[in-house]
Motif scaffolding. Structure first.
Motif, PDB file in Angstrom:
ATOM      1  N   ARG A  51      47.421  39.814  39.000  1.00  0.00           N
ATOM      2  CA  ARG A  51      46.050  40.339  39.123  1.00  0.00           C
ATOM      3  C   ARG A  51      45.608  41.135  37.890  1.00  0.00           C
ATOM      4  O   ARG A  51      44.648  41.905  37.943  1.00  0.00           O
ATOM      5  N   ALA A  52      46.289  40.880  36.762  1.00  0.00           N
ATOM      6  CA  ALA A  52      46.009  41.668  35.543  1.00  0.00           C
ATOM      7  C   ALA A  52      44.569  41.512  35.063  1.00  0.00           C
ATOM      8  O   ALA A  52      44.025  42.414  34.449  1.00  0.00           O
ATOM      9  N   TYR A  53      43.958  40.359  35.322  1.00  0.00           N
ATOM     10  CA  TYR A  53      42.610  40.130  34.791  1.00  0.00           C
ATOM     11  C   TYR A  53      41.521  40.249  35.865  1.00  0.00           C
ATOM     12  O   TYR A  53      40.379  39.854  35.655  1.00  0.00           O
ATOM     13  N   ASP A  54      41.916  40.832  37.029  1.00  0.00           N
ATOM     14  CA  ASP A  54      40.897  41.192  38.018  1.00  0.00           C
ATOM     15  C   ASP A  54      40.183  42.439  37.508  1.00  0.00           C
ATOM     16  O   ASP A  54      40.799  43.290  36.860  1.00  0.00           O
ATOM     17  N   ASN A  55      38.907  42.562  37.837  1.00  0.00           N
ATOM     18  CA  ASN A  55      38.157  43.737  37.383  1.00  0.00           C
ATOM     19  C   ASN A  55      38.356  44.888  38.365  1.00  0.00           C
ATOM     20  O   ASN A  55      37.405  45.329  39.023  1.00  0.00           O
ATOM     21  N   GLY A  56      39.607  45.375  38.448  1.00  0.00           N
ATOM     22  CA  GLY A  56      39.906  46.487  39.346  1.00  0.00           C
ATOM     23  C   GLY A  56      41.066  47.289  38.803  1.00  0.00           C
ATOM     24  O   GLY A  56      41.798  46.819  37.923  1.00  0.00           O
ATOM     25  N   PRO A  57      41.258  48.527  39.324  1.00  0.00           N
ATOM     26  CA  PRO A  57      42.426  49.306  38.916  1.00  0.00           C
ATOM     27  C   PRO A  57      43.684  48.717  39.567  1.00  0.00           C
ATOM     28  O   PRO A  57      43.571  47.911  40.483  1.00  0.00           O
ATOM     29  N   ALA A  58      44.854  49.125  39.098  1.00  0.00           N
ATOM     30  CA  ALA A  58      46.106  48.643  39.704  1.00  0.00           C
ATOM     31  C   ALA A  58      47.169  49.730  39.545  1.00  0.00           C
ATOM     32  O   ALA A  58      47.113  50.510  38.580  1.00  0.00           O
ATOM     33  N   PRO A  59      48.126  49.785  40.503  1.00  0.00           N
ATOM     34  CA  PRO A  59      49.189  50.798  40.391  1.00  0.00           C
ATOM     35  C   PRO A  59      50.141  50.507  39.237  1.00  0.00           C
ATOM     36  O   PRO A  59      50.436  49.351  38.954  1.00  0.00           O
ATOM     37  N   ILE A  60      50.615  51.574  38.574  1.00  0.00           N
ATOM     38  CA  ILE A  60      51.568  51.404  37.457  1.00  0.00           C
ATOM     39  C   ILE A  60      52.854  52.196  37.699  1.00  0.00           C
ATOM     40  O   ILE A  60      53.656  52.376  36.790  1.00  0.00           O
ATOM     41  N   GLY A  61      53.026  52.732  38.930  1.00  0.00           N
ATOM     42  CA  GLY A  61      54.203  53.543  39.242  1.00  0.00           C
ATOM     43  C   GLY A  61      53.884  55.022  39.122  1.00  0.00           C
ATOM     44  O   GLY A  61      52.831  55.402  38.591  1.00  0.00           O
ATOM     45  N   SER A  62      54.766  55.870  39.676  1.00  0.00           N
ATOM     46  CA  SER A  62      54.617  57.333  39.676  1.00  0.00           C
ATOM     47  C   SER A  62      53.290  57.770  40.299  1.00  0.00           C
ATOM     48  O   SER A  62      52.749  58.820  39.936  1.00  0.00           O
ATOM     49  N   GLY A  63      52.730  56.949  41.190  1.00  0.00           N
ATOM     50  CA  GLY A  63      51.481  57.295  41.870  1.00  0.00           C
ATOM     51  C   GLY A  63      50.254  57.196  40.976  1.00  0.00           C
ATOM     52  O   GLY A  63      49.189  57.696  41.327  1.00  0.00           O
ATOM     53  N   GLN A  64      50.385  56.543  39.827  1.00  0.00           N
ATOM     54  CA  GLN A  64      49.273  56.483  38.860  1.00  0.00           C
ATOM     55  C   GLN A  64      48.717  55.065  38.770  1.00  0.00           C
ATOM     56  O   GLN A  64      49.283  54.127  39.334  1.00  0.00           O
ATOM     57  N   THR A  65      47.606  54.926  38.054  1.00  0.00           N
ATOM     58  CA  THR A  65      46.926  53.634  37.981  1.00  0.00           C
ATOM     59  C   THR A  65      46.513  53.294  36.544  1.00  0.00           C
ATOM     60  O   THR A  65      46.325  54.181  35.717  1.00  0.00           O
ATOM     61  N   ILE A  66      46.378  51.990  36.309  1.00  0.00           N
ATOM     62  CA  ILE A  66      45.698  51.506  35.111  1.00  0.00           C
ATOM     63  C   ILE A  66      44.247  51.343  35.546  1.00  0.00           C
ATOM     64  O   ILE A  66      43.963  50.829  36.631  1.00  0.00           O
ATOM     65  N   SER A  67      43.298  51.809  34.734  1.00  0.00           N
ATOM     66  CA  SER A  67      41.892  51.838  35.156  1.00  0.00           C
ATOM     67  C   SER A  67      41.282  50.433  35.181  1.00  0.00           C
ATOM     68  O   SER A  67      41.783  49.496  34.551  1.00  0.00           O
ATOM     69  N   GLN A  68      40.180  50.346  35.885  1.00  0.00           N
ATOM     70  CA  GLN A  68      39.404  49.103  35.993  1.00  0.00           C
ATOM     71  C   GLN A  68      38.909  48.673  34.600  1.00  0.00           C
ATOM     72  O   GLN A  68      38.397  49.511  33.843  1.00  0.00           O
ATOM     73  N   PRO A  69      39.017  47.398  34.247  1.00  0.00           N
ATOM     74  CA  PRO A  69      38.579  46.946  32.916  1.00  0.00           C
ATOM     75  C   PRO A  69      37.144  47.360  32.559  1.00  0.00           C
ATOM     76  O   PRO A  69      36.881  47.765  31.422  1.00  0.00           O
ATOM     77  N   TYR A  70      36.220  47.265  33.505  1.00  0.00           N
ATOM     78  CA  TYR A  70      34.822  47.674  33.230  1.00  0.00           C
ATOM     79  C   TYR A  70      34.765  49.134  32.790  1.00  0.00           C
ATOM     80  O   TYR A  70      34.053  49.487  31.845  1.00  0.00           O
TER      81      TYR A  70
END
Ligand code: SAM
Length: 231
Positions: A51-70
């Motif tokens: 789901r790397a190229y979905d326009n949404g945030p995703a979990p990256i571990g340690s309770g944190q996220t990679i932000s939404q591409p937009y």
């Protein structure tokens, strides 16, 4: 259509839908070129890469996220960067936002409070060959005075107020892009422009939802008088 092109189209569509808030109908071509170039799947845990190229945030571990591409593209655009700039990022996370900025400017300094995430991002960025990004593990609330003043500062975690040390470390004429508001709730994405050594102008862009800026400012009265946003 491939996944990357779908992500770029989704960003363009969301920019169009929010044009009345962000004041433009398209983002800087340089920002969109960086979004096209940086492989977002490399910044996600392997089991989530589908789901790397979905326009949404995703979990990256340690309770944190990679932000939404937009949001990554919009914040990069709002920073108004030039190729020779030196930029500070607070909240390295996966390193993706730093990698995007690394395409746009001369040097990115990035601070991450969770040591494991900082180490992972540092390794990832090195492996991928992003040589103009330095990651430091620590509390970004106080900025990185050794490298100040900065041509722009981006905060990718929600702050309860605009940290005065970050304003102090901005060049006159430069911008701070930061989500301000309550943790795990609604925040305003703000652009703070330093007009002179003792004057800033703040602009609210749109509502966002970021993980909180953690660290000492949460529990202590900081030595610095917090700067509250005003329009
Ligand atoms: N920019 C990141 C990316 O591209 O993956 C996403 C950032 S994530 C939404 C927010 C990050 O800010 C988390 O990794 C969190 O640990 C970090 N953070 C929170 N408070 C911080 C602080 N005081 N100093 C530095 N990093 C902080």
């Amino acid at each position: 259509m491939n996944d990357l092109q779908r992500m770029l189209n989704d960003i363009e569509m969301e920019v169009h839908l929010t044009r009345h808030l962000i004041g433009k109908n398209s983002l800087d071509d340089r920002v969109m070129a960086a979004m096209k170039k940086v492989p977002r799947h490399q910044f996600l845990p392997e089991d989530l890469r589908y789901r790397a190229y979905d326009n949404g945030p995703a979990p990256i571990g340690s309770g944190q996220t990679i932000s939404q591409p937009y949001i990554v593209a919009l914040m990069s655009d709002l920073l108004n960067t030039r190729p020779g700039d030196i930029i500070l990022e607070i909240g390295t996370g996966s390193g993706y936002q730093a990698a995007i900025l690394g395409q746009l400017v001369k040097q990115v300094y990035s601070i991450e409070i969770i040591e494991d995430l900082a180490a992972e991002a540092r390794n990832r960025l090195n492996k991928l060959g992003y040589g103009n990004i330095e990651v430091h593990s620590g509390d970004g609330y106080m900025g990185w005075p050794e490298h100040a003043p900065f041509d722009g500062i981006i905060v990718t975690a929600a702050a309860p107020h605009i940290p005065q040390p970050l304003i102090d470390q901005l060049q006159v004429g430069a911008r701070l892009v930061i989500p301000v508001g309550l943790p795990y709730s609604y925040q305003e994405l703000m652009v703070v422009e330093k007009k002179s050594e003792d004057e800033v102008q703040t602009r609210k862009i749109l509502g966002v939802s970021f993980v909180p800026l953690t660290g000492e400012h949460e529990t202590k009265n900081t030595r610095h008088k917090p700067h509250m946003p005003s329009e």
